[in-house]
Scaffold this active site. Structure first.
Site, PDB file in Angstrom:
ATOM      1  CD  GLU A  87      -2.687  -1.349   0.150  1.00  0.00           C
ATOM      2  OE1 GLU A  87      -2.995  -0.418  -0.453  1.00  0.00           O
ATOM      3  OE2 GLU A  87      -3.443  -2.496   0.106  1.00  0.00           O
ATOM      4  CB  CYS A 149      -4.839  -2.991   8.596  1.00  0.00           C
ATOM      5  SG  CYS A 149      -5.886  -3.401   7.083  1.00  0.00           S
ATOM      6  CG  HIS A 168      -3.730  -5.388   2.846  1.00  0.00           C
ATOM      7  ND1 HIS A 168      -4.028  -4.055   2.305  1.00  0.00           N
ATOM      8  CD2 HIS A 168      -4.644  -5.500   3.904  1.00  0.00           C
ATOM      9  CE1 HIS A 168      -4.851  -3.409   3.329  1.00  0.00           C
ATOM     10  NE2 HIS A 168      -5.006  -4.290   4.302  1.00  0.00           N
TER      11      HIS A 168
END
Length: 222
Positions: A87, A149, A168
């Site tokens: 991310e 998260c 992830h």
């Protein structure tokens, strides 16, 4: 970052909803056995975070205050994913899904006065291109999902001035065991740390060039 310790903190998450065994924590436990490699002069610390907004807010703050790490990596599970996603950034608003205690952040916001988006210092696209993880695809993403998260990621990016990451991972499966995910984390975090070192070296080089030009100009003016 130069004033921080050589500590790297990696966190996984505990159970939530139907995920009684959270692959993120299983992967982090495997990483703790592997370490980050002998050539990495860092101290690895691993921690489990609960899927609880209020507890995460306190614990993330303590990680940065007490350990003063050079880098923090949060690992979360994406139940629908078939690949590992890196991310790039985290958003401040839109946290409307309840945690394991039924709590939602007020107005769905991480930090009321925080920027709308905070981006990691690490180029996740570059890492995803370079990292070779056998048995699983690695991709990068700009939407971390707006759950606990992502919430933890935003707070770490805020406390650490961008020196954080969120990875992830997919759920565990016969073809994607915890051992493979742990090895993937090792490879990916090594690449991220190298990316940070490159950026730091480049910044130092630019700073030296700027300083040299300033001194030269100053001499001419005198």
């Amino acid at each position: 970052m130069d004033s921080r310790s050589s500590c790297v903190v990696v966190t996984g998450f505990g159970p939530f909803r139907q995920h009684l065994v959270n692959s993120s924590w299983e992967a982090v436990k495997e990483l703790s056995k592997l370490g980050l490699g002998n050539d990495m002069e860092v101290e690895l610390q691993t921690l489990q975070l609960p899927v609880d907004y209020r507890e995460v807010k306190q614990r993330v703050a303590r990680i940065w205050e007490d350990l003063q790490p050079q880098f923090v990596v949060h690992v979360g599970v994406d139940p629908a994913a078939k690949a590992i996603f890196l991310e790039q950034c985290s958003k401040n608003r839109g946290y409307r899904d309840a945690d394991i205690r039924g709590f939602r952040p007020e107005c769905g916001v991480c930090l009321p006065d925080g920027p709308e988006v905070i981006t990691s210092e690490v180029s996740m696209k570059a890492v995803s291109r370079r990292a070779a993880v056998q048995g699983v695809e690695v991709a990068f993403s700009r939407d971390a999902g707006r759950y606990v998260c992502d919430y933890a990621y935003y707070l770490s990016l805020h406390h650490g001035n961008g020196c954080a990451a969120l990875i992830h991972v997919p759920p565990l499966s016969p073809w994607l065991p915890a051992s493979l995910l742990g090895k993937a984390l090792q490879v990916l975090i090594q690449e991220m740390l190298e990316e940070i070192e490159k950026a730091r070296a480049q910044n130092q080089k630019l700073s030296l060039c700027s300083s040299s030009q300033g001194e030269s100009t100053g001499g001419l003016l005198l």
